[in-house]
Motif scaffolding. Structure first.
Motif, PDB file in Angstrom:
ATOM      1  N   GLU A 134      24.752  44.641  19.952  1.00 47.53           N
ATOM      2  CA  GLU A 134      25.250  45.275  18.734  1.00 47.53           C
ATOM      3  C   GLU A 134      26.742  45.562  18.867  1.00 47.53           C
ATOM      4  N   GLU A 135      27.454  45.376  17.779  1.00 49.05           N
ATOM      5  CA  GLU A 135      28.868  45.724  17.730  1.00 49.05           C
ATOM      6  C   GLU A 135      29.113  46.570  16.484  1.00 49.05           C
ATOM      7  N   VAL A 136      29.739  47.715  16.677  1.00 51.37           N
ATOM      8  CA  VAL A 136      30.086  48.594  15.567  1.00 51.37           C
ATOM      9  C   VAL A 136      31.597  48.767  15.584  1.00 51.37           C
ATOM     10  N   VAL A 137      32.222  48.490  14.449  1.00 48.23           N
ATOM     11  CA  VAL A 137      33.673  48.532  14.400  1.00 48.23           C
ATOM     12  C   VAL A 137      34.132  49.255  13.137  1.00 48.23           C
ATOM     13  N   GLU A 138      35.150  50.095  13.290  1.00 47.54           N
ATOM     14  CA  GLU A 138      35.750  50.736  12.126  1.00 47.54           C
ATOM     15  C   GLU A 138      36.871  49.850  11.619  1.00 47.54           C
ATOM     16  N   LEU A 139      36.909  49.643  10.316  1.00 44.12           N
ATOM     17  CA  LEU A 139      37.899  48.777   9.695  1.00 44.12           C
ATOM     18  C   LEU A 139      38.814  49.598   8.796  1.00 44.12           C
ATOM     19  N   VAL A 140      40.086  49.308   8.848  1.00 45.69           N
ATOM     20  CA  VAL A 140      41.053  49.885   7.918  1.00 45.69           C
ATOM     21  C   VAL A 140      41.499  48.767   6.988  1.00 45.69           C
ATOM     22  N   CYS A 141      41.306  48.974   5.695  1.00 53.57           N
ATOM     23  CA  CYS A 141      41.624  47.942   4.706  1.00 53.57           C
ATOM     24  C   CYS A 141      43.078  48.076   4.251  1.00 53.57           C
ATOM     25  N   LYS A 142      43.617  46.991   3.777  1.00 52.37           N
ATOM     26  CA  LYS A 142      45.021  46.978   3.379  1.00 52.37           C
ATOM     27  C   LYS A 142      45.306  47.887   2.183  1.00 52.37           C
ATOM     28  N   ASP A 143      44.268  48.260   1.421  1.00 56.23           N
ATOM     29  CA  ASP A 143      44.472  49.174   0.295  1.00 56.23           C
ATOM     30  C   ASP A 143      44.361  50.636   0.701  1.00 56.23           C
ATOM     31  N   GLY A 144      44.178  50.908   2.025  1.00 56.07           N
ATOM     32  CA  GLY A 144      44.106  52.269   2.525  1.00 56.07           C
ATOM     33  C   GLY A 144      42.706  52.803   2.692  1.00 56.07           C
ATOM     34  N   SER A 145      41.711  52.100   2.165  1.00 48.72           N
ATOM     35  CA  SER A 145      40.322  52.533   2.332  1.00 48.72           C
ATOM     36  C   SER A 145      39.819  52.094   3.701  1.00 48.72           C
ATOM     37  N   GLY A 146      38.577  52.480   4.005  1.00 50.98           N
ATOM     38  CA  GLY A 146      38.013  52.137   5.301  1.00 50.98           C
ATOM     39  C   GLY A 146      36.550  51.787   5.209  1.00 50.98           C
ATOM     40  N   SER A 147      36.045  51.209   6.285  1.00 52.06           N
ATOM     41  CA  SER A 147      34.648  50.785   6.309  1.00 52.06           C
ATOM     42  C   SER A 147      34.161  50.736   7.744  1.00 52.06           C
ATOM     43  N   ILE A 148      32.853  50.827   7.894  1.00 51.92           N
ATOM     44  CA  ILE A 148      32.197  50.637   9.186  1.00 51.92           C
ATOM     45  C   ILE A 148      31.364  49.362   9.088  1.00 51.92           C
ATOM     46  N   LEU A 149      31.577  48.449  10.021  1.00 50.85           N
ATOM     47  CA  LEU A 149      30.814  47.199  10.058  1.00 50.85           C
ATOM     48  C   LEU A 149      29.886  47.225  11.259  1.00 50.85           C
ATOM     49  N   ILE A 150      28.593  47.064  10.992  1.00 52.50           N
ATOM     50  CA  ILE A 150      27.591  47.044  12.058  1.00 52.50           C
ATOM     51  C   ILE A 150      27.033  45.625  12.146  1.00 52.50           C
ATOM     52  N   SER A 151      27.232  44.989  13.275  1.00 52.55           N
ATOM     53  CA  SER A 151      26.767  43.620  13.477  1.00 52.55           C
ATOM     54  C   SER A 151      25.767  43.596  14.621  1.00 52.55           C
TER      55      SER A 151
END
Length: 438
Positions: free
Chosen positions: A317-334
């Motif tokens: 499993e890989e969990v990564v926090e993402l910062v988007c170019k519009d300033g928002s964010g997301s967590i991606l769980i693979s």
């Protein structure tokens, strides 16, 4: 610090008293201990050991000699199987000084013989005594060479060169006592440090070459171009970086037992002790950001990835926090063999993840949208906190409103996706604690 030279000078009297014994100890044959010296040693040395406060059960001893002018006696003692032996200096008045056999066997200067080495059979290999102590200290080392560096008021310093090219600086008690904890610090920590303590029995290149075995164990196709010691973490894990001939690079995490525990691509190693420096990490990071953009899109999310940071991983499993170019964010769980899951930073805490690279305000609009699903249209969310899970497995999130009126509790389910199922005003929900909600 009392250096080997200083120790050698302090023990020079011993050499002067027993030049023949010191000379014999350097020959290929084991030194013979005169019966009279052993008899006197066994009669007198145990009391001296006790006075010195050493945890040594004397199994053999010899009287090295006596300086009648200063009324000082010198002894060598062996302390039984697997224990360090000592050379002891006992003045008629004052404290006993104890040198471990490692220190006693260390020449005061390169090319010189030790002033008064240990020659008792039980002290024939003092470096072997260090192996189990090093293991207890978290160092995987079979000592090949060892030398005394010196003493301070609180520490005995030694250098140990190990099989395979690694080496350690050992910090032990004064006097050395194998019953007390010691520290083992990788020699690579001292190579570029501004300190007079250095490892000299092997060179830096030889110590760095030990990285190659971890590259082989990782089996990631890296033909090593360059190597670097990265650092040591609080759990005593050691990190190394290797750049590869194909332009890629990796950081290798080695546990305290000496086994490779994790391998990080340089693109994913930005948070590890400063990340990679031997490879073009920026290019690797840009490529990885592009890959995460595709993965989060495939998972049903929306994020043109600008930056990212990995959470501690689990197998498969890989969990990564993402910062988007519009300033928002997301967590991606693979997860291996499964479709990824994308969580925006507003709802990620429901699944147990917290975004730390984006401002909390960036997620409030999504919580406001969840309130509007239940016709609470007057509240623009200005603050939030996760309250906790219910017995049925849902999670409550408290929100406060920008107009300072009482806010709400939003209930979320987290399977199969994080979804708001109801909202209750704080006036009725209870347990609201955010400012303005009480």
């Amino acid at each position: 610090m009392k250096t080997p030279k200083a120790i050698g000078l302090a023990m020079a009297m011993i050499a002067a008293l027993l030049v023949p014994a010191a000379a014999v100890s350097q020959s290929k044959k084991a030194a013979e201990v005169p019966a009279a010296a052993r008899k006197s040693g066994m009669a007198q040395a145990p009391a001296v050991v006790q006075t010195a406060g050493l945890s040594c059960q004397v199994s053999d001893a010899r009287l090295i000699g006596e300086d009648k002018k200063s009324k000082t006696s010198y002894y060598e003692v062996a302390c039984g199987t697997g224990q360090m032996g000592y050379v002891l200096q006992k003045p008629a008045e004052g404290s006993v000084t104890a040198y471990s056999c490692v220190e006693a066997n260390t020449p005061p200067a390169p090319g010189q013989a030790p002033s008064a080495p240990c020659i008792l059979p039980g002290n024939s290999d003092p470096k072997a005594v260090l192996q189990p102590l090093l293991k207890t200290a978290g160092a995987d080392c079979i000592p090949e060479q060892v030398r005394g560096i010196g003493q301070t008021k609180t520490n005995t310093y030694m250098e140990v060169a190990c099989q395979g090219g690694t080496g350690y600086i050992v910090l032990a008690s004064v006097p050395f006592d194998g019953a007390k904890p010691l520290q083992a610090q990788n020699c690579l920590m001292y190579d570029d440090a501004e300190t007079n303590i250095k490892c000299t029995m092997t060179d830096k290149a030889t110590r760095l070459a030990a990285i190659d075995k971890y590259v082989t164990q990782a089996n990631n196709g890296c033909a090593v171009k360059d190597r670097r010691f990265v650092g040591v973490s609080k759990d005593n894990s050691t990190f190394y970086e290797a750049s590869c001939q194909d332009g890629k690079g990796y950081i290798y995490k080695v546990g305290s037992t000496g086994a490779l525990t994790e391998t990080y691509e340089c693109a994913k190693a930005t948070q590890i002790l400063g990340g990679c420096t031997l490879t073009d990490a920026r290019q690797a990071q840009n490529e990885q950001a592009g890959l995460y953009t595709k993965l989060v899109t495939n998972a049903g999310g929306k994020c043109d990835v600008d930056k990212y940071a990995l959470f501690p991983s689990k197998p498969g499993e890989e969990v990564v926090e993402l910062v988007c170019k519009d300033g928002s964010g997301s967590i991606l769980i693979s997860k291996a063999g499964a479709k990824g899951q994308a969580l925006d930073c507003a709802r990620a805490p429901v699944a147990g993840y917290k975004c730390s690279l984006t401002k909390p305000e960036a997620a409030y609009a999504l919580l406001t949208a969840d309130l509007k699903k239940f016709n609470y249209n007057s509240c623009e969310v200005s603050n939030s906190r996760v309250v906790g899970k219910t017995e049925k497995g849902t999670t409550y999130v408290e929100v406060a409103c920008a107009d300072k009126l009482k806010g709400y509790m939003i209930e979320y389910q987290d399977t199969p996706t994080v979804t708001a199922v109801q909202a209750i005003g704080c006036a009725f929900a209870g347990n609201c604690k955010l400012p303005g909600n009480t």
